[in-house]
Design a protein around this motif. Structure first.
Motif, PDB file in Angstrom:
ATOM      1  N   UNK A  65      34.992  39.550  50.797  1.00  0.00           N
ATOM      2  CA  UNK A  65      36.051  38.945  50.579  1.00  0.00           C
ATOM      3  C   UNK A  65      35.980  37.616  49.896  1.00  0.00           C
ATOM      4  N   UNK A  66      36.246  36.714  50.971  1.00  0.00           N
ATOM      5  CA  UNK A  66      36.499  35.206  49.953  1.00  0.00           C
ATOM      6  C   UNK A  66      35.332  35.043  49.308  1.00  0.00           C
ATOM      7  N   UNK A  67      33.453  34.964  49.477  1.00  0.00           N
ATOM      8  CA  UNK A  67      32.604  34.928  48.925  1.00  0.00           C
ATOM      9  C   UNK A  67      32.156  35.427  47.167  1.00  0.00           C
ATOM     10  N   UNK A  68      33.191  37.004  47.662  1.00  0.00           N
ATOM     11  CA  UNK A  68      33.223  37.816  46.102  1.00  0.00           C
ATOM     12  C   UNK A  68      34.245  36.840  45.687  1.00  0.00           C
ATOM     13  N   UNK A  69      35.520  36.380  46.401  1.00  0.00           N
ATOM     14  CA  UNK A  69      36.456  35.708  45.244  1.00  0.00           C
ATOM     15  C   UNK A  69      36.041  34.794  44.616  1.00  0.00           C
ATOM     16  N   UNK A  70      34.866  34.677  45.218  1.00  0.00           N
ATOM     17  CA  UNK A  70      34.636  32.729  44.323  1.00  0.00           C
ATOM     18  C   UNK A  70      33.648  33.103  43.200  1.00  0.00           C
ATOM     19  N   UNK A  80      38.858  28.543  32.154  1.00  0.00           N
ATOM     20  CA  UNK A  80      39.791  28.649  31.327  1.00  0.00           C
ATOM     21  C   UNK A  80      41.084  30.015  31.568  1.00  0.00           C
ATOM     22  N   UNK A  81      40.190  31.040  32.195  1.00  0.00           N
ATOM     23  CA  UNK A  81      41.138  32.421  32.883  1.00  0.00           C
ATOM     24  C   UNK A  81      41.930  32.316  33.499  1.00  0.00           C
ATOM     25  N   UNK A  82      43.727  31.136  33.249  1.00  0.00           N
ATOM     26  CA  UNK A  82      44.520  31.240  34.292  1.00  0.00           C
ATOM     27  C   UNK A  82      45.199  32.829  34.626  1.00  0.00           C
ATOM     28  N   UNK A  83      45.406  33.048  33.992  1.00  0.00           N
ATOM     29  CA  UNK A  83      45.514  34.753  34.214  1.00  0.00           C
ATOM     30  C   UNK A  83      45.208  35.575  35.714  1.00  0.00           C
ATOM     31  N   UNK A  84      43.503  35.140  35.319  1.00  0.00           N
ATOM     32  CA  UNK A  84      42.510  35.889  36.138  1.00  0.00           C
ATOM     33  C   UNK A  84      42.451  34.880  37.254  1.00  0.00           C
ATOM     34  N   UNK A  85      42.920  34.032  37.748  1.00  0.00           N
ATOM     35  CA  UNK A  85      42.722  32.758  38.686  1.00  0.00           C
ATOM     36  C   UNK A  85      44.152  33.559  39.791  1.00  0.00           C
ATOM     37  N   UNK A  86      45.264  33.331  39.019  1.00  0.00           N
ATOM     38  CA  UNK A  86      45.974  33.825  39.447  1.00  0.00           C
ATOM     39  C   UNK A  86      46.042  35.076  40.600  1.00  0.00           C
ATOM     40  N   UNK A  87      45.519  35.882  39.644  1.00  0.00           N
ATOM     41  CA  UNK A  87      45.389  37.268  40.617  1.00  0.00           C
ATOM     42  C   UNK A  87      44.736  37.566  41.506  1.00  0.00           C
ATOM     43  N   UNK A  88      43.287  36.390  41.452  1.00  0.00           N
ATOM     44  CA  UNK A  88      42.415  36.319  42.280  1.00  0.00           C
ATOM     45  C   UNK A  88      43.082  35.750  44.096  1.00  0.00           C
ATOM     46  N   UNK A  89      44.115  35.309  43.079  1.00  0.00           N
ATOM     47  CA  UNK A  89      44.818  33.873  44.327  1.00  0.00           C
ATOM     48  C   UNK A  89      46.197  35.356  45.049  1.00  0.00           C
ATOM     49  N   UNK A 205      29.311  42.471  43.570  1.00  0.00           N
ATOM     50  CA  UNK A 205      30.778  43.650  43.403  1.00  0.00           C
ATOM     51  C   UNK A 205      31.331  43.212  42.411  1.00  0.00           C
ATOM     52  N   UNK A 206      31.993  44.109  42.358  1.00  0.00           N
ATOM     53  CA  UNK A 206      33.290  44.473  40.902  1.00  0.00           C
ATOM     54  C   UNK A 206      34.443  44.092  41.862  1.00  0.00           C
ATOM     55  N   UNK A 207      35.317  44.183  40.554  1.00  0.00           N
ATOM     56  CA  UNK A 207      37.079  44.005  40.832  1.00  0.00           C
ATOM     57  C   UNK A 207      36.652  44.497  42.181  1.00  0.00           C
ATOM     58  N   UNK A 208      36.878  45.857  41.406  1.00  0.00           N
ATOM     59  CA  UNK A 208      37.741  47.095  42.966  1.00  0.00           C
ATOM     60  C   UNK A 208      37.142  47.257  43.745  1.00  0.00           C
ATOM     61  N   UNK A 209      35.962  46.440  43.881  1.00  0.00           N
ATOM     62  CA  UNK A 209      34.766  46.793  45.093  1.00  0.00           C
ATOM     63  C   UNK A 209      35.240  45.400  46.922  1.00  0.00           C
TER      64      UNK A 209
END
Length: 234
Positions: A65-70, A80-89, A205-209
């Motif tokens: 979870x958290x380490x994969x998100x980071x 500078x991918x704000x949309x990706x940051x928003x999705x992860x948050x 880990x991939x995004x869906x993992x």
């Protein structure tokens, strides 16, 4: 002899040590992340059981979870991918399984934003973090920004986060089990030996993992919210 006074590597390393330090004023010391409830339930009662609990938590919750998100948020911040940051948050906040675990991530995230504003006044990315489309900044995403600003390699940033988490959790175990300082150092040594593999797994880990599925932790956290006697906020 290397010129450490002008070394970018030395500067980045010191910044990561700072982020991992329990002295960072974000309140990490006030949370046990379910450990106190595990002690109350008799699942953790001595050095061996505390070490086992924390190693399992590292691999089953932090890594997935958290380490994969980071690991995914640092490249997003640097690009500078704000949309990706928003999705992860958003993912972090909606996957917290109890109110106290979500409040922990929000409180520590907000505190880290305040620290970043003090350290990097006028930084556009910090302002972006503070205004995430109506969402409170989560701690993993805030840490990812702080780590990205050090310029350090991704693996070093993840190691810093994981060791900071381990140190806070060992201190929680020392206080709540309770344990002696020597026992705490032995547990920390065991966690340190497990962290590189955990970081490696998280970075692959991939995004869906990613997953936040930890049913026992969720149950214990929910019980902790109503625990009669406690010293930690989670």
């Amino acid at each position: 002899m290397p010129d450490l006074a002008n070394s970018r590597t030395a500067h980045s390393l010191l910044q990561l040590m700072w982020l991992a330090s329990p002295a960072l004023p974000i309140g990490g010391f006030s949370y046990s992340e379910g450990l106190e409830a595990a002690i109350e339930a008799g699942l953790v009662h001595d050095e061996a059981s505390a070490a086992d609990w924390l190693v399992h938590q590292l691999h089953l919750t932090q890594t997935r979870s958290d380490i994969a998100v980071i690991a995914q948020a640092i490249p997003a911040w640097r690009a500078g991918d704000d949309a990706r940051v928003q999705a992860l948050n958003d993912w972090v906040l909606v996957t917290r399984e109890t109110s106290e675990l979500r409040l922990q991530s929000e409180q520590m995230g907000q505190s880290l934003v305040a620290w970043l504003r003090n350290q990097h006044p006028g930084n556009v990315a910090v302002d972006t973090l503070a205004q995430l489309s109506g969402r409170t900044p989560s701690y993993p995403v805030a840490f990812a920004l702080a780590a990205s600003l050090t310029g350090a390699p991704l693996a070093d940033c993840l190691l810093s986060y994981a060791f900071g988490w381990a140190e806070n959790m060992v201190q929680a175990a020392i206080k709540a089990v309770p344990l002696g300082q020597s026992a705490g150092q032995r547990i920390l040594a065991r966690l340190a030996s497990e962290i590189p593999a955990a970081v490696q797994a998280a970075s692959l880990l991939e995004n869906n993992e990613r997953t936040a599925f930890s049913p026992m932790l969720a149950i214990l956290s929910a019980r902790h919210e109503h625990q009669y006697s406690r010293i930690f906020r989670s």
